[in-house]
Design an enzyme around this catalytic site. Structure first.
Site, short mmCIF file in Angstrom:
data_model
loop_
_atom_site.label_atom_id
_atom_site.label_comp_id
_atom_site.label_asym_id
_atom_site.label_seq_id
_atom_site.Cartn_x
_atom_site.Cartn_y
_atom_site.Cartn_z
N GLU A 198 0.81 -1.21 0.00
CA GLU A 198 0.00 0.00 0.00
C GLU A 198 0.85 1.27 0.00
O GLU A 198 0.34 2.36 -0.30
CB GLU A 198 -0.91 0.02 1.24
CG GLU A 198 -2.02 -1.03 1.24
CD GLU A 198 -3.16 -0.68 0.30
OE1 GLU A 198 -3.09 0.37 -0.37
OE2 GLU A 198 -4.11 -1.46 0.22
N GLU A 221 6.75 -21.92 7.62
CA GLU A 221 7.08 -21.11 8.78
C GLU A 221 8.01 -21.84 9.75
O GLU A 221 8.65 -21.21 10.59
CB GLU A 221 5.81 -20.68 9.52
CG GLU A 221 5.12 -21.79 10.29
CD GLU A 221 3.99 -21.26 11.15
OE1 GLU A 221 4.00 -21.59 12.34
OE2 GLU A 221 3.11 -20.53 10.66
#
Length: 303
Positions: free
Chosen positions: A85, A117
């Site tokens: 963004e 992960e």
């Protein structure tokens, strides 16, 4: 390991929602809404650490460094979201702020790669893969504060000389020793046990909003409270840029559009042209000398 996980705040049972499966819909959303209120106070308790992190990020970015968000699952996706963004909102390059997801781009929408992960070594390798140096900042994001991928990255980053920031939702995270700044909004047990996409994720989004927005404010990307470096890539944003010029300078819409065109579709330059009565090239030069701050540019001109 199971016992250790069980002790984490993010893995505890929330007594208020233990019968959520038999409640009416309105009661479900009431509980969720009331629990979300905890995120605000939890983040508020971390404001000094957040401010310290912003100051360090600003210092590094102002000297040509980069900001990297790194995480897995929900945490990783939120980091990628915030980073993506920044270019359209603040007019920065795609490289300045980057989001790194365990498992790569496919993991953004595929849960089959969430197992990445657990790869500590892959986290370590990411530092060299992205060519991170001591000019950069790494924000490791993990609700538990113990995700191996993130722990490995933070440890290697600190050894490499990066400024490291840890963002988690437990008070004693495993990666705490590898963070120059630790931000830990403890939001309490989730409405759905262990579902950290809820309160934990909300608090992380709030903190990331502060880190990126605060840094951009301190880099001169905002004037008053307007996003003057917005990239006008569509009709809505072109109109927004013109209205920003109109609001800031006090001239009418048509005049704002005229200067927006003269500036090369750059709201910040157009504003300086109007407020200082200078042509485009001089306005650009003045902004450069003021490190991009309109307030400094206008202040110097008025004096």
């Amino acid at each position: 390991m199971k016992e250790k996980l069980f002790k984490l705040t993010t893995e505890q049972v929330n007594k208020r929602s233990e019968n959520i499966d038999v409640l009416e819909t309105i009661e479900i959303v009431k509980i969720m809404n009331e629990e979300d209120e905890n995120t605000v106070s939890a983040v508020r308790s971390q404001l000094p650490q957040i401010a310290e992190a912003i100051n360090s990020i600003t210092d590094k970015l102002s000297k040509g460094g980069h900001l990297f968000y790194m995480g897995a699952g929900t945490s990783g996706r939120l980091g990628v979201l915030d980073a993506s963004e920044c270019p359209p909102t603040f007019g920065v390059s795609d490289e300045m702020i980057q989001g790194i997801m365990a498992g790569g781009e496919k993991a953004l929408y595929s849960s089959s790669l969430d197992g990445m992960e657990d790869n500590y070594e892959d986290g370590e390798k990411t530092i060299s893969t992205y060519k991170m140096t001591d000019k950069d900042v790494l924000v490791g994001i993990s609700a538990s504060g113990r995700t191996p991928y993130v722990v490995g990255a933070l440890k290697k980053a600190q050894e490499t000389g990066l400024f490291t920031i840890g963002l988690c939702n437990n008070s004693e995270p495993s990666f705490g020793n590898y963070c120059n700044v630790l931000i830990a909004p403890v939001v309490g047990p989730e409405v759905i046990v262990g579902s950290t996409r809820l309160k934990s994720g909300t608090s992380q989004k709030m903190v990331l909003n502060m880190l990126s927005t605060g840094s951009m404010v301190k880099l001169g990307k905002i004037y008053k409270n307007y996003m003057v470096d917005v990239v006008p890539v569509n009709a809505k944003l072109v109109d927004r840029a013109i209205r920003i010029i109109e609001s800031v300078t006090g001239v009418d819409y048509d005049t704002s559009k005229k200067y927006f065109d003269l500036s090369g579709n750059n709201a910040k330059v157009a504003i300086v042209m109007i407020l200082t009565g200078t042509p485009k090239e001089q306005a650009i030069d003045m902004l450069q000398k003021a490190d991009g701050f309109i307030s400094k540019t206008v202040g110097e001109r008025v004096q």
